[in-house]
Design an enzyme around this catalytic site. Structure first.
Site, PDB file in Angstrom:
ATOM      1  N   TYR A  17      19.674  38.359  49.615  1.00 25.15           N
ATOM      2  CA  TYR A  17      19.206  38.825  48.531  1.00 25.15           C
ATOM      3  C   TYR A  17      17.553  38.791  48.104  1.00 25.15           C
ATOM      4  CZ  TYR A  17      24.116  37.844  47.423  1.00 25.15           C
ATOM      5  OH  TYR A  17      25.341  37.734  47.595  1.00 25.15           O
ATOM      6  N   TYR A 145      32.699  36.746  40.986  1.00 26.36           N
ATOM      7  CA  TYR A 145      32.188  37.056  42.238  1.00 26.36           C
ATOM      8  C   TYR A 145      33.111  36.984  43.411  1.00 26.36           C
ATOM      9  CZ  TYR A 145      29.106  36.916  45.971  1.00 26.36           C
ATOM     10  OH  TYR A 145      28.728  37.338  47.492  1.00 26.36           O
ATOM     11  N   ASP A 246      40.943  33.695  44.372  1.00 24.28           N
ATOM     12  CA  ASP A 246      39.878  33.531  45.454  1.00 24.28           C
ATOM     13  C   ASP A 246      39.572  32.216  45.298  1.00 24.28           C
ATOM     14  OD1 ASP A 246      37.608  33.466  46.423  1.00 24.28           O
ATOM     15  OD2 ASP A 246      36.670  35.289  45.820  1.00 24.28           O
ATOM     16  N   LYS A 275      34.533  29.545  53.319  1.00 24.04           N
ATOM     17  CA  LYS A 275      33.443  28.268  53.160  1.00 24.04           C
ATOM     18  C   LYS A 275      33.741  27.161  53.901  1.00 24.04           C
ATOM     19  CE  LYS A 275      31.322  30.442  49.224  1.00 24.04           C
ATOM     20  NZ  LYS A 275      29.953  30.445  49.366  1.00 24.04           N
TER      21      LYS A 275
END
Ligand code: PMP
Length: 421
Positions: A17, A145, A246, A275
């Site tokens: 980003y 997200y 998620d 992760k």
């Protein structure tokens, strides 16, 4: 690192980003061990981020290192089409042992976003195959997200998820309000009624609900009421809609439970993991589902339409096995509980500051939400000067340290947050 290499980095390498014309500064890391990152200039930083939820055992862990070395001597990668291997079989056994018993089928993907894409495709294929071809939309929550690939992005918060920028290319899904009630309170009845109305009016369009259970991470580090999740599960059951959890950020103990759905006593139909699955060593993710969903997808001679090149990468699977072993050997519940207690005690002081909107803690995640967005570059350099690695975003300055952090190291992180005020 030589200053010319830093210049090269600035001129040629994209970081997450960032702008190429006005990049934020980057700090060169030479090595990392335990909970410490060592910069190339010799400075040592206590890591408060676990490299974005991943490095739950810290860095350079002996058990994970040795698993990686042992596996690389055998093979680091081999295709998964028509081939299987021990690390994949061992990992899936371990994942099933940690998960609710109805989850029996595992797709080993190569990143969190891809596991989300796989989960959504599973839901779409399942609904088509049970003669519900119109059920091709997802219902999700504002403030969520789920990753940066196009499909995942389409279920990220429409404002912070850059929907405006990609408006013409993103599929249009259905958004319910961000759950307003916090973790320790009951859900707002009005919001539950609003969910009821969405299901009643649109269930024939909805293949699945996709949510981050209990903790909305990158969308604002918000911890919401388990009630809300239970209500979603009940509606999904009532209307034949699948529930996708998620757990990419929340999985493997971070919130104080092995998986965050356990806070609500809810069993999802599909779960995404990523992760921390490899303890942050390398990229790997998994999408788990039930026999009911898998058999539905594969009915009438159909197959699951996904198969990435690095599916089931043996090196990543071997390290993931070691990471799960390490987690279980380390009494993670006590570790996370101790971190939670200390965060509660040591962040509480910030509630008194006029610059602070809220302080919240759940498991090994502590958040100080400010009233205004921070200047990331400035704050980052102040943190580095204080010997800590904390990477704020928006209004949130937050800590999610490796579970092995010592109390005095955690105190250094908590104290350092004062510079943000
Ligand atoms: N879902 C959640 C909840 C996440 O936090 C992330 C990563 N920040 C993703 C999905 C995407 O994972 P990845 O970055 O590995 O693609």
């Amino acid at each position: 690192m030589h200053s010319t290499d830093l210049e090269f980095d600035r001129d040629h390498i994209w970081h997450p980003y960032t702008s190429t014309t006005h990049p934020l500064p980057v700090y060169p890391v030479e090595s990392a061990s335990g909970v410490t990152l060592q910069l190339t200039d010799g400075r040592e930083l206590i890591d408060g981020m676990s490299s974005w939820w991943c490095a739950i055992h810290g860095y350079n862990n002996a058990r994970l290192n040795s698993a990686a070395h042992a596996q690389i001597e055998k093979m680091s990668h081999v295709m998964f089409g028509g081939i299987t291997h021990q690390p994949a079989v061992d990992l899936v056994k371990k994942l099933l042992a940690l998960s609710p018993p109805h989850l029996q089928k595992v797709f080993l993907a190569d990143s969190g976003s891809v596991s989300v894409e796989v989960a959504c495709k599973m839901a779409f294929q399942y609904q088509v195959n049970r003669d519900k071809p119109l059920r091709q939309k997802l219902l999700t929550l504002r403030g969520g997200y789920h990753g940066d690939t196009l499909g995942a992005m389409s279920v990220c918060d429409p404002v912070t998820g850059m929907h405006t920028l990609f408006n013409k290319v993103l599929p249009q899904h259905i958004f319910a309000d961000k759950p307003s009630a916090s973790f320790h309170s009951n859900a707002d009845p009005q919001q539950l009624l609003a969910l009821d109305a969405i299901f009643e009016q649109r269930h024939e369009e909805i293949a699945a609900v996709i949510i981050e259970p209990i903790v909305q991470g990158a969308g604002g580090m918000w911890f919401y009421s388990p009630d809300y999740l239970r209500h979603l599960r009940a509606l999904c059951d009532q209307y034949g809609v699948l529930l996708i959890a998620d757990e990419i950020a929340t999985g493997f103990g971070r919130t104080g439970k092995m998986f965050a759905c356990e806070h609500a006593g809810v069993d999802p139909d599909i779960v995404c993991l990523g992760k921390a699955i490899t303890g942050g060593y390398m990229t790997l993710a998994a999408t788990l589902t039930s026999d009911k969903v898998a058999d539905g997808i594969c009915a009438k001679g159909n197959v699951m339409m996904h198969g990435p090149t690095f599916m089931g990468n043996p090196l990543a699977c071997a390290v993931a096995c070691a990471s799960i072993d390490e987690l279980l050997a380390n009494d993670w519940q006590r570790q996370v509980h101790n971190i939670e207690n200390q965060l509660n005690q040591e962040l509480a002081i910030y509630r008194q500051s006029p610059n602070v909107h809220d302080v919240r803690v759940l498991g090994a995640v502590g958040v100080v939400e400010l009233v205004a967005p921070v200047d990331v570059a400035k704050l980052q350099s102040q943190f580095v000067d204080r010997g800590v690695w904390i990477r704020p975003f928006g209004k949130n300055v937050y800590l999610m340290p490796p579970y092995i952090i010592k109390p005095e190291q955690l105190s250094r992180l908590c104290d350092a947050i004062s510079v943000a005020l």
